[in-house]
Design a protein around this motif. Structure first.
Motif, PDB file in Angstrom:
ATOM      1  N   ASN A  92       0.805  -1.221   0.000  1.00 58.64           N
ATOM      2  CA  ASN A  92       0.000   0.000   0.000  1.00 58.64           C
ATOM      3  C   ASN A  92       0.841   1.276   0.000  1.00 58.64           C
ATOM      4  OD1 ASN A  92      -2.490  -1.368   0.011  1.00 58.64           O
ATOM      5  ND2 ASN A  92      -2.422  -1.591   2.246  1.00 58.64           N
ATOM      6  N   PHE A  93       2.152   1.125   0.127  1.00 57.99           N
ATOM      7  CA  PHE A  93       3.006   2.317   0.105  1.00 57.99           C
ATOM      8  C   PHE A  93       2.940   2.971  -1.270  1.00 57.99           C
ATOM      9  CE2 PHE A  93       6.893   4.561  -0.868  1.00 57.99           C
ATOM     10  CZ  PHE A  93       7.066   5.345   0.262  1.00 57.99           C
ATOM     11  N   LYS A  94       2.891   4.299  -1.285  1.00 61.28           N
ATOM     12  CA  LYS A  94       2.947   5.008  -2.554  1.00 61.28           C
ATOM     13  C   LYS A  94       3.571   6.383  -2.347  1.00 61.28           C
ATOM     14  CE  LYS A  94      -0.611   7.082  -4.326  1.00 61.28           C
ATOM     15  NZ  LYS A  94      -1.915   7.430  -4.948  1.00 61.28           N
ATOM     16  N   ILE A  95       4.111   6.912  -3.432  1.00 58.81           N
ATOM     17  CA  ILE A  95       4.614   8.278  -3.455  1.00 58.81           C
ATOM     18  C   ILE A  95       3.469   9.180  -3.901  1.00 58.81           C
ATOM     19  CG2 ILE A  95       6.219   9.875  -4.552  1.00 58.81           C
ATOM     20  CD1 ILE A  95       7.656   7.943  -2.715  1.00 58.81           C
ATOM     21  N   TYR A  96       3.128  10.166  -3.092  1.00 56.38           N
ATOM     22  CA  TYR A  96       2.031  11.073  -3.402  1.00 56.38           C
ATOM     23  C   TYR A  96       2.548  12.276  -4.185  1.00 56.38           C
ATOM     24  CZ  TYR A  96      -0.820   8.417  -0.111  1.00 56.38           C
ATOM     25  OH  TYR A  96      -1.513   7.412   0.518  1.00 56.38           O
ATOM     26  N   SER A  97       1.779  12.669  -5.202  1.00 55.05           N
ATOM     27  CA  SER A  97       2.216  13.773  -6.063  1.00 55.05           C
ATOM     28  C   SER A  97       2.416  15.060  -5.273  1.00 55.05           C
ATOM     29  CB  SER A  97       1.209  13.999  -7.199  1.00 55.05           C
ATOM     30  OG  SER A  97      -0.081  14.277  -6.678  1.00 55.05           O
ATOM     31  N   GLU A  98       1.594  15.263  -4.229  1.00 54.74           N
ATOM     32  CA  GLU A  98       1.725  16.496  -3.446  1.00 54.74           C
ATOM     33  C   GLU A  98       3.013  16.540  -2.626  1.00 54.74           C
ATOM     34  OE1 GLU A  98      -1.496  14.054  -1.173  1.00 54.74           O
ATOM     35  OE2 GLU A  98      -0.838  14.344  -3.237  1.00 54.74           O
ATOM     36  N   ASP A  99       3.698  15.383  -2.494  1.00 51.72           N
ATOM     37  CA  ASP A  99       4.952  15.337  -1.738  1.00 51.72           C
ATOM     38  C   ASP A  99       6.183  15.462  -2.632  1.00 51.72           C
ATOM     39  OD1 ASP A  99       3.451  14.952   0.539  1.00 51.72           O
ATOM     40  OD2 ASP A  99       3.696  12.769   0.543  1.00 51.72           O
ATOM     41  N   GLU A 100       5.993  15.584  -3.941  1.00 54.93           N
ATOM     42  CA  GLU A 100       7.136  15.536  -4.848  1.00 54.93           C
ATOM     43  C   GLU A 100       8.082  16.715  -4.679  1.00 54.93           C
ATOM     44  OE1 GLU A 100       6.078  14.699  -8.892  1.00 54.93           O
ATOM     45  OE2 GLU A 100       5.053  12.819  -8.353  1.00 54.93           O
ATOM     46  N   ALA A 101       7.564  17.884  -4.304  1.00 52.17           N
ATOM     47  CA  ALA A 101       8.446  19.041  -4.087  1.00 52.17           C
ATOM     48  C   ALA A 101       9.381  18.775  -2.902  1.00 52.17           C
ATOM     49  CB  ALA A 101       7.630  20.307  -3.849  1.00 52.17           C
ATOM     50  N   ILE A 102       8.836  18.188  -1.830  1.00 51.65           N
ATOM     51  CA  ILE A 102       9.656  17.806  -0.671  1.00 51.65           C
ATOM     52  C   ILE A 102      10.674  16.749  -1.082  1.00 51.65           C
ATOM     53  CG2 ILE A 102       9.597  16.591   1.544  1.00 51.65           C
ATOM     54  CD1 ILE A 102       8.523  19.231   2.046  1.00 51.65           C
ATOM     55  N   LEU A 103      10.211  15.758  -1.808  1.00 50.45           N
ATOM     56  CA  LEU A 103      11.093  14.671  -2.222  1.00 50.45           C
ATOM     57  C   LEU A 103      12.204  15.169  -3.131  1.00 50.45           C
ATOM     58  CD1 LEU A 103       8.676  11.676  -2.718  1.00 50.45           C
ATOM     59  CD2 LEU A 103      10.895  11.564  -1.602  1.00 50.45           C
ATOM     60  N   TYR A 104      11.895  16.136  -3.977  1.00 49.03           N
ATOM     61  CA  TYR A 104      12.925  16.680  -4.863  1.00 49.03           C
ATOM     62  C   TYR A 104      14.058  17.283  -4.026  1.00 49.03           C
ATOM     63  CZ  TYR A 104      15.198  19.359  -8.543  1.00 49.03           C
ATOM     64  OH  TYR A 104      16.134  19.869  -9.408  1.00 49.03           O
ATOM     65  N   LYS A 105      13.716  18.077  -3.032  1.00 50.06           N
ATOM     66  CA  LYS A 105      14.743  18.678  -2.173  1.00 50.06           C
ATOM     67  C   LYS A 105      15.560  17.601  -1.462  1.00 50.06           C
ATOM     68  CE  LYS A 105      12.247  22.974  -1.128  1.00 50.06           C
ATOM     69  NZ  LYS A 105      11.631  23.791  -0.047  1.00 50.06           N
ATOM     70  N   LEU A 106      14.870  16.587  -0.941  1.00 45.94           N
ATOM     71  CA  LEU A 106      15.561  15.528  -0.220  1.00 45.94           C
ATOM     72  C   LEU A 106      16.473  14.727  -1.149  1.00 45.94           C
ATOM     73  CD1 LEU A 106      12.626  14.319   2.049  1.00 45.94           C
ATOM     74  CD2 LEU A 106      14.713  15.466   2.827  1.00 45.94           C
ATOM     75  N   CYS A 107      15.987  14.424  -2.337  1.00 46.53           N
ATOM     76  CA  CYS A 107      16.806  13.675  -3.295  1.00 46.53           C
ATOM     77  C   CYS A 107      18.043  14.464  -3.698  1.00 46.53           C
ATOM     78  CB  CYS A 107      15.980  13.317  -4.541  1.00 46.53           C
ATOM     79  SG  CYS A 107      14.794  11.981  -4.288  1.00 46.53           S
ATOM     80  N   ILE A 108      17.861  15.757  -3.985  1.00 47.09           N
ATOM     81  CA  ILE A 108      18.993  16.616  -4.354  1.00 47.09           C
ATOM     82  C   ILE A 108      20.039  16.612  -3.246  1.00 47.09           C
ATOM     83  CG2 ILE A 108      19.646  19.038  -4.689  1.00 47.09           C
ATOM     84  CD1 ILE A 108      18.446  17.618  -7.168  1.00 47.09           C
ATOM     85  N   TYR A 109      19.561  16.686  -2.015  1.00 43.86           N
ATOM     86  CA  TYR A 109      20.474  16.675  -0.870  1.00 43.86           C
ATOM     87  C   TYR A 109      21.224  15.345  -0.790  1.00 43.86           C
ATOM     88  CZ  TYR A 109      22.046  16.504   3.979  1.00 43.86           C
ATOM     89  OH  TYR A 109      22.806  16.357   5.119  1.00 43.86           O
ATOM     90  N   PHE A 110      20.504  14.230  -0.884  1.00 46.61           N
ATOM     91  CA  PHE A 110      21.135  12.925  -0.695  1.00 46.61           C
ATOM     92  C   PHE A 110      22.090  12.558  -1.825  1.00 46.61           C
ATOM     93  CE2 PHE A 110      18.185  12.324   2.751  1.00 46.61           C
ATOM     94  CZ  PHE A 110      18.854  11.458   3.603  1.00 46.61           C
ATOM     95  N   ILE A 111      21.802  12.984  -3.052  1.00 43.40           N
ATOM     96  CA  ILE A 111      22.716  12.672  -4.149  1.00 43.40           C
ATOM     97  C   ILE A 111      23.880  13.652  -4.220  1.00 43.40           C
ATOM     98  CG2 ILE A 111      20.915  11.522  -5.501  1.00 43.40           C
ATOM     99  CD1 ILE A 111      20.847  14.015  -7.321  1.00 43.40           C
ATOM    100  N   ARG A 112      23.891  14.641  -3.318  1.00 42.71           N
ATOM    101  CA  ARG A 112      24.980  15.611  -3.228  1.00 42.71           C
ATOM    102  C   ARG A 112      25.103  16.443  -4.500  1.00 42.71           C
ATOM    103  NH1 ARG A 112      25.350  16.266   1.462  1.00 42.71           N
ATOM    104  NH2 ARG A 112      27.571  16.674   1.713  1.00 42.71           N
TER     105      ARG A 112
END
Length: 220
Positions: free
Chosen positions: A48-68
């Motif tokens: 049942n886990f899913k990525i919600y479209s409304e969270d993509e802006a947050i996820l973008y920041k987090l991904c950018i941070y983690f990939i350095r």
């Protein structure tokens, strides 16, 4: 052993390519990262886990941070040398994301996610050694900061996580070791819980990335 192609991740029989390698640089593809994160989330947390479209802006920041991605971090006013303070209402997915995101960078050192309340329970049993254990070493994400009770050991009360954060600040200055945390509290609540001094150190320790206060409780 460092993985030769960290942007290519094998999960069972399925291979996920998160970007393209150009010379000694990896150019990550955010939509492909989202596909992998959702697939890995289902493996870790259930179908049942899913990525919600409304969270993509947050996820973008987090991904950018983690990939350095230092250039994009600079544009987004994210300091890659600091840790992450991920805040938001109960059930918005903070803990799941901080468990998931390290999987996109298998070649990097991984943090251990530790509930703040468990640290306080350990303090109640073992005393000030716990502050030293978590304050002076290791790469941690302290989960649910602010829900823990005041520590008490042999009749002495202690704001355990406040003391640990002060120690982590010293560790950051001396050895540049980052700290992450998740919390349901806002800035004013954090200051009330831990005091002005700790709140000031937190500004220097963390990049604040916040879910909208109206974010859905995804556990319902």
């Amino acid at each position: 052993m460092i993985k030769i192609q960290p942007h290519i991740i094998q999960e069972g029989s399925v291979q996920f390519q998160l970007g393209e390698q150009k010379g000694n640089q990896i150019i990550y593809d955010f939509p492909k990262m989202l596909i992998y994160l959702e697939a890995k989330g289902k493996l870790l947390f259930g179908k049942n886990f899913k990525i919600y479209s409304e969270d993509e802006a947050i996820l973008y920041k987090l991904c950018i941070y983690f990939i350095r991605d230092f250039e994009t971090c600079r544009k987004l006013k994210i300091d890659p040398n600091k840790g992450i303070l991920l805040s938001g209402p109960v059930g918005c997915g903070k803990t799941s994301l901080m468990q998931l995101l390290p999987f996109i960078v298998p070649h990097q050192n991984q943090h251990s996610l530790i509930p703040a309340r468990n640290i306080t329970f350990s303090f109640n049993k073992s005393g000030f050694k716990i502050i030293e254990d978590y304050g002076n070493n290791g790469f941690y994400c302290f989960d649910d900061l602010g829900v823990e009770t005041t520590g008490r050991h042999f009749g002495k009360d202690c704001n355990v996580m406040g003391e640990i954060l002060l120690s982590r600040y010293d560790l950051f200055l001396k050895r540049k070791i980052r700290t992450h945390t998740t919390t349901n509290l806002n800035a004013q609540e954090l200051e009330s819980r831990y005091g002005i001094r700790v709140r000031s150190r937190m500004r220097e320790l963390f990049n604040l990335i916040a879910f909208d206060k109206e974010s859905l409780d995804k556990r319902k």
